[in-house]
Design a protein around this motif. Structure first.
Motif, short mmCIF file in Angstrom:
data_model
loop_
_atom_site.label_atom_id
_atom_site.label_comp_id
_atom_site.label_asym_id
_atom_site.label_seq_id
_atom_site.Cartn_x
_atom_site.Cartn_y
_atom_site.Cartn_z
N SER A 5 0.49 -1.60 0.06
CA SER A 5 0.04 0.06 0.07
C SER A 5 0.99 1.18 0.09
CB SER A 5 -0.94 -0.17 1.59
OG SER A 5 0.08 0.31 2.58
N GLU A 6 0.40 2.92 -0.23
CA GLU A 6 0.90 3.85 -0.45
C GLU A 6 1.46 4.30 1.02
OE1 GLU A 6 -0.92 6.98 -2.13
OE2 GLU A 6 -2.37 6.33 -3.41
N LYS A 7 1.18 3.65 1.61
CA LYS A 7 1.17 3.80 2.88
C LYS A 7 2.51 3.60 3.67
CE LYS A 7 -2.75 5.75 5.73
NZ LYS A 7 -3.56 6.02 6.86
N SER A 10 5.53 4.70 1.81
CA SER A 10 5.28 6.31 2.26
C SER A 10 6.99 5.62 3.67
CB SER A 10 4.31 7.35 2.74
OG SER A 10 3.39 7.43 1.53
N TYR A 186 -0.09 7.03 -12.49
CA TYR A 186 0.59 7.24 -10.73
C TYR A 186 0.20 8.14 -10.41
CZ TYR A 186 1.10 7.58 -5.86
OH TYR A 186 1.00 7.08 -4.58
N GLU A 188 1.03 11.88 -7.76
CA GLU A 188 0.88 12.94 -6.26
C GLU A 188 0.71 14.00 -6.58
OE1 GLU A 188 1.79 10.66 -3.47
OE2 GLU A 188 1.84 12.00 -2.17
N LYS B 198 8.70 8.02 -3.91
CA LYS B 198 7.21 7.03 -3.55
C LYS B 198 6.75 6.98 -5.53
CE LYS B 198 2.55 8.03 -2.01
NZ LYS B 198 1.90 8.26 -0.80
N TYR B 201 8.52 4.41 -6.92
CA TYR B 201 8.13 3.34 -6.97
C TYR B 201 6.91 2.93 -7.38
CZ TYR B 201 6.71 -0.96 -4.41
OH TYR B 201 6.20 -1.82 -4.30
N PHE B 202 5.85 3.53 -7.59
CA PHE B 202 4.83 2.98 -8.03
C PHE B 202 4.53 3.88 -10.15
CE2 PHE B 202 2.99 3.66 -3.09
CZ PHE B 202 2.28 3.20 -3.37
N HIS B 207 -0.37 0.13 -9.40
CA HIS B 207 -1.18 0.61 -8.13
C HIS B 207 -2.87 0.28 -8.62
CE1 HIS B 207 -2.70 2.83 -4.37
NE2 HIS B 207 -1.77 1.73 -3.73
N ASN B 211 -7.47 7.28 -6.38
CA ASN B 211 -6.40 8.05 -6.12
C ASN B 211 -6.59 8.87 -4.85
OD1 ASN B 211 -4.64 9.48 -8.31
ND2 ASN B 211 -5.86 10.67 -8.85
N LYS B 212 -5.79 8.74 -4.50
CA LYS B 212 -5.52 9.18 -2.78
C LYS B 212 -6.53 10.71 -2.50
CE LYS B 212 -3.04 10.65 -3.57
NZ LYS B 212 -2.24 11.11 -4.37
#
Lengths: 212, 212
Positions: A5-7, A10, A186, A188, B198, B201-202, B207, B211-212
DNA sequence: TTCGTAGTGTGAAAACGTTAACAGTGTTAT
DNA sequence: ATAACACTGTTAACGTTTTCACACTACGAA
């Protein structure tokens, strides 16, 4: 490969950074509860996260810092070097490159793009600045996989579309827009005003204390 | 007052931003599933999040954009104006102030601090730059509650200690260090290299897409 | 050698966050 | 008026993340 997972990712990044500091300090080994104290994650969580990377500590001695760092790095960056490009080479873009380059041996921001003729074809902080029109050529030639977006709001979506068309797989978005991209890309988001608004809220509405 | 999680607050901030765009576009009302499509949260989640702010939509018409925005803003920023200071007025600091100031009427970055004599006592992007030595006076005089940290790594902890001593309650930390602060101080870390790591990585480990 | 200590690895429980599903309700069409 | 509709608010089910608690193990001391 194990889905993580993302968490967890991180936190692994946080742990790795701490380990790097410890190593620079000359320390040899570390315990999960020490990592916990520094990073804010609980000791049990640290141990559980480390299960994912497949490195085993030893009961009384804890974790060997150097070996653990290697394991985390192999987990996080399989590829030999991941090429990164940055679009928008203003104050923000420059400070990002200045800080990031040279600090992770497997990540390299090797190309910048801007529309300002004063910047084009200059090398700043070890990063060559190209015209936006050269984007496709350079990205494909250098196998760039990740892009950082540091352009004004009105240009962000258009640039993102172009990056996606060039085959980019991940975007670190400092522009104040939510990008609309295909699901396999992806993104962010790092909107600065939103970050400030969040801090302002919790500064006035005391939170559990626990650090994310 | 109702205790709300970080995730909910983050999403409310995203919704508000979208509403602002819609309003600028001249739209009057919106449905939860439209907010969902734009922000990535599910429609049910949007409705659930909005329960927290205590604004009610109407069945067929959806939510009145202007009223909903007002409710979210009252929820997020109770105080009339929250004063913010920024420490470190280099490239990064300037771009933060430049972007943030004037975009949220209840947040104002009104003071900057730096050690560089060339910056001290100048006003840049509507923000007066003071010497670090004046920090205590200015922060207390202006009732500054939130600080943004944009200083080099080696100075970050010392500055944070000073800010805490001055009564700051929240820190938005762009410095590449994890700050050690008392539990009642809220810290949001925005390390740029970590963000890039991060994404890298993704980008290479596809993933779920959500979206978070 | 044997014991006590202080750590790890991990299954199970608890807490937390998300989604599904549906009753309730203005609105519109007839 | 009434009925069909298209949405909201919310409860309950579900899934994920975090913590708890403990068996297990290397090491150092006696």
């Amino acid at each position: 490969m194990k889905q993580v997972s993302e968490k967890v990712v991180s936190r692994l990044i946080i742990y790795r950074k701490y380990l790097k500091e410890l190593l620079a300090d000359g320390q040899k080994s570390i315990f999960s509860h020490k990592i916990s104290a520094y990073t804010g994650a609980s000791a049990a969580q640290v141990r559980r996260d480390l299960m994912n990377v497949g490195y085993n500590g030893t009961p009384v001695k804890g974790y060997n810092i150097k070996d653990l760092m290697t394991s985390i790095s192999e987990f996080l960056e399989k590829e030999n070097t991941i090429e990164v490009a940055i679009v928008g080479f203003g104050n923000l873009g420059k400070s990002i490159v200045d800080y990031c380059n040279g600090r992770n041996s497997r990540l390299s921001i090797s190309a910048a793009f801007d529309t300002d003729p004063n910047k084009i074809n200059r090398v700043i902080h070890g990063c060559h600045c190209y015209a936006n029109t050269e984007m496709e050529t350079i990205i494909k030639e250098n196998k760039v996989e990740v892009a950082i977006l540091a352009v004004p709001r009105e240009d962000a979506q258009k640039v993102a579309d172009k990056l996606v068309a060039c085959g980019i797989k991940g975007i670190l978005n400092y522009s104040p827009t939510r990008l609309q991209v295909p699901a396999n890309i992806y993104v962010e988001n790092r909107d600065m005003l939103m970050a400030l608004e969040k801090v302002a809220y919790f500064a006035n509405n005391v939170h559990g204390g626990k650090n994310k």
